[in-house]
Design a protein around this motif. Sequence first.
Motif, PDB file in Angstrom:
ATOM      1  N   CYS A  35      32.483  -7.605 -24.330  1.00 54.32           N
ATOM      2  CA  CYS A  35      32.452  -6.576 -23.393  1.00 54.32           C
ATOM      3  C   CYS A  35      32.175  -5.242 -24.013  1.00 54.32           C
ATOM      4  O   CYS A  35      31.465  -4.398 -23.473  1.00 54.32           O
ATOM      5  N   THR A  36      32.345  -4.931 -25.399  1.00 54.75           N
ATOM      6  CA  THR A  36      32.209  -3.399 -26.035  1.00 54.75           C
ATOM      7  C   THR A  36      30.807  -3.509 -26.230  1.00 54.75           C
ATOM      8  O   THR A  36      29.998  -2.662 -26.340  1.00 54.75           O
ATOM      9  N   GLN A  38      28.265  -5.115 -25.160  1.00 51.40           N
ATOM     10  CA  GLN A  38      27.321  -4.949 -24.068  1.00 51.40           C
ATOM     11  C   GLN A  38      27.151  -3.439 -23.514  1.00 51.40           C
ATOM     12  O   GLN A  38      26.218  -3.127 -23.145  1.00 51.40           O
ATOM     13  N   VAL A  39      28.037  -2.713 -23.895  1.00 56.11           N
ATOM     14  CA  VAL A  39      28.317  -1.481 -23.433  1.00 56.11           C
ATOM     15  C   VAL A  39      27.557  -0.397 -24.437  1.00 56.11           C
ATOM     16  O   VAL A  39      26.753   0.613 -24.376  1.00 56.11           O
ATOM     17  N   ASN A  41      25.185   1.062 -27.419  1.00 59.57           N
ATOM     18  CA  ASN A  41      23.779   1.302 -27.662  1.00 59.57           C
ATOM     19  C   ASN A  41      23.392   1.177 -29.124  1.00 59.57           C
ATOM     20  O   ASN A  41      24.177   2.045 -29.953  1.00 59.57           O
ATOM     21  N   TYR A  49      27.889   0.063 -33.754  1.00 58.36           N
ATOM     22  CA  TYR A  49      27.632  -1.287 -33.402  1.00 58.36           C
ATOM     23  C   TYR A  49      27.531  -2.355 -34.580  1.00 58.36           C
ATOM     24  O   TYR A  49      28.081  -3.527 -34.151  1.00 58.36           O
ATOM     25  N   THR A 257      37.038   3.398 -30.395  1.00 61.30           N
ATOM     26  CA  THR A 257      36.257   2.535 -29.840  1.00 61.30           C
ATOM     27  C   THR A 257      36.177   1.006 -30.610  1.00 61.30           C
ATOM     28  O   THR A 257      36.354   0.312 -29.803  1.00 61.30           O
ATOM     29  N   THR A 310      36.503  -1.060 -20.686  1.00 59.03           N
ATOM     30  CA  THR A 310      35.679  -0.760 -21.556  1.00 59.03           C
ATOM     31  C   THR A 310      34.376   0.062 -21.196  1.00 59.03           C
ATOM     32  O   THR A 310      34.505   1.107 -21.995  1.00 59.03           O
ATOM     33  N   LYS A 311      33.734  -0.170 -20.123  1.00 63.29           N
ATOM     34  CA  LYS A 311      32.703   0.647 -19.861  1.00 63.29           C
ATOM     35  C   LYS A 311      32.887   2.177 -19.691  1.00 63.29           C
ATOM     36  O   LYS A 311      32.200   3.117 -20.232  1.00 63.29           O
ATOM     37  N   VAL A 314      34.217   3.910 -23.246  1.00 65.52           N
ATOM     38  CA  VAL A 314      32.895   3.760 -24.190  1.00 65.52           C
ATOM     39  C   VAL A 314      32.248   5.054 -23.543  1.00 65.52           C
ATOM     40  O   VAL A 314      31.613   6.168 -24.466  1.00 65.52           O
ATOM     41  N   ARG A 315      31.943   5.423 -22.380  1.00 65.03           N
ATOM     42  CA  ARG A 315      31.060   6.343 -21.755  1.00 65.03           C
ATOM     43  C   ARG A 315      31.734   7.817 -21.877  1.00 65.03           C
ATOM     44  O   ARG A 315      31.049   8.785 -22.080  1.00 65.03           O
ATOM     45  N   SER A 320      26.189   9.007 -23.658  1.00 63.29           N
ATOM     46  CA  SER A 320      24.747   8.426 -24.060  1.00 63.29           C
ATOM     47  C   SER A 320      23.911   9.572 -24.065  1.00 63.29           C
ATOM     48  O   SER A 320      24.129  10.799 -23.470  1.00 63.29           O
TER      49      SER A 320
END
Length: 422
Positions: A35-36, A38-39, A41, A49, A257, A310-311, A314-315, A320
């Motif tokens: 899940c993480t 996927q969010v 970048n 990452y 994170t 998660t999304k 993380v945002r 971003s």
Amino acid sequence: MPGAMHFFHKFNIGSLKIGDYLALGAIFSATDSVCTLQVLNQDETPLLYSLVFGEGVVNDATSVVLFNAIQSFDLSHINTSTALQFIGNFLYLFAASTILGVVAGLLSAYVIKKLYFGRHSTDREVALMILMAYLSYILSELFYLSAILTVFFCGIVMSHYTWHNVTESSRVTTKHTFATLSFVAEIFIFLYVGMDALDIEKWRFVSDSPGKSIAVSSILLALVLVGRAAFVFPLSFLTNLTKKSPSDKISLKQQVTIWWAGLMRGSVSMALAYNQFTRSGHTDLRANAIMITSTITVVLFSTVVFGLMTKPLVRILLPSSKHIGSMISSEPSSPKSITVPLLSNGQDSEVSLGVQDSEANHGPVNIPRPTSLRMLLSSPSHTVHHYWRKFDNAFMRPVFGGRGFVPYVPGSPVEQNDHQWH
């Protein structure tokens, strides 16, 4: 472990041996950070990452190896000799599985590069890659090693050498074939997790005391949260002490994170729990049934609740950057863009001369810079990666092939580019 033993004895769930408690540690060490990933970048936060991805793929394999090492010992009487034997067995399983995977991957690269019967034939090349990967799994099971660890390292080696030894059509075919197989396997895994969640036999054991099962699940989840924090933050602090540049350090938001990415548990935890607390999927012991249902609860809760959170988390922690996103999207694929930030003072090149002419005629030119990850792969600093690249180019790739060390095959645009730039 003493704290967990104290809580479980307090709830009187049944008789659990010390091997069961150690197995619980291995069971809940397997993280599911999909899940993480996927969010996140990869271009904006390449270090973060890489840390999350690397930990996610290695944790599952390490958990299985540790679990197998625990099961192979009688831990009812622990002494110094038993502890040393346990550590030695764990290191043996880890090292032997890794070496077997690397050897199988190198063998596949050498076979596809040297043998004529599989060369330039898409069906034969794809078949060889699949069969050689499966061979590593079979050999690992034959020698009682960790199959998941063997296949993992075999895949790393095959992606580095073997995949570049086949034709372009075979590359495309293998890429989509393995992606399809992976997608189908993930579907079946989640189907089995859902079916295990409705295991009526296990839930019947805890139906008379559902509060006890909820309490055990809460304790396990709390131990996961605390254990994860005790692992991530101190190690990040020690890592930052070795970094001189502030940009290379792991910030607090990135540490949070990483901590959050490892809270979710998945199918590996379920499989190990059934292996430890059941015999052929069945059990007559109330304590084992409670541990199975508690594991199911932790897996479902962490996957659904933590996954949905998660999304937005993380945002909030890592907003971003539109500037970076636009720069990445406009970044050309030509290798010339990579050479621009790597020029030293006083060096001239075709790119630098073009930049100077453009600045003289039209003013400053905003040249897109490659991402940090691409810069690292293209011009590594004097680190372990740098010396590995030198050794790889001098000894490994001439024998086993790889990017830039494969004979040119006409009619392949990608291979033509590789041949030109390498």
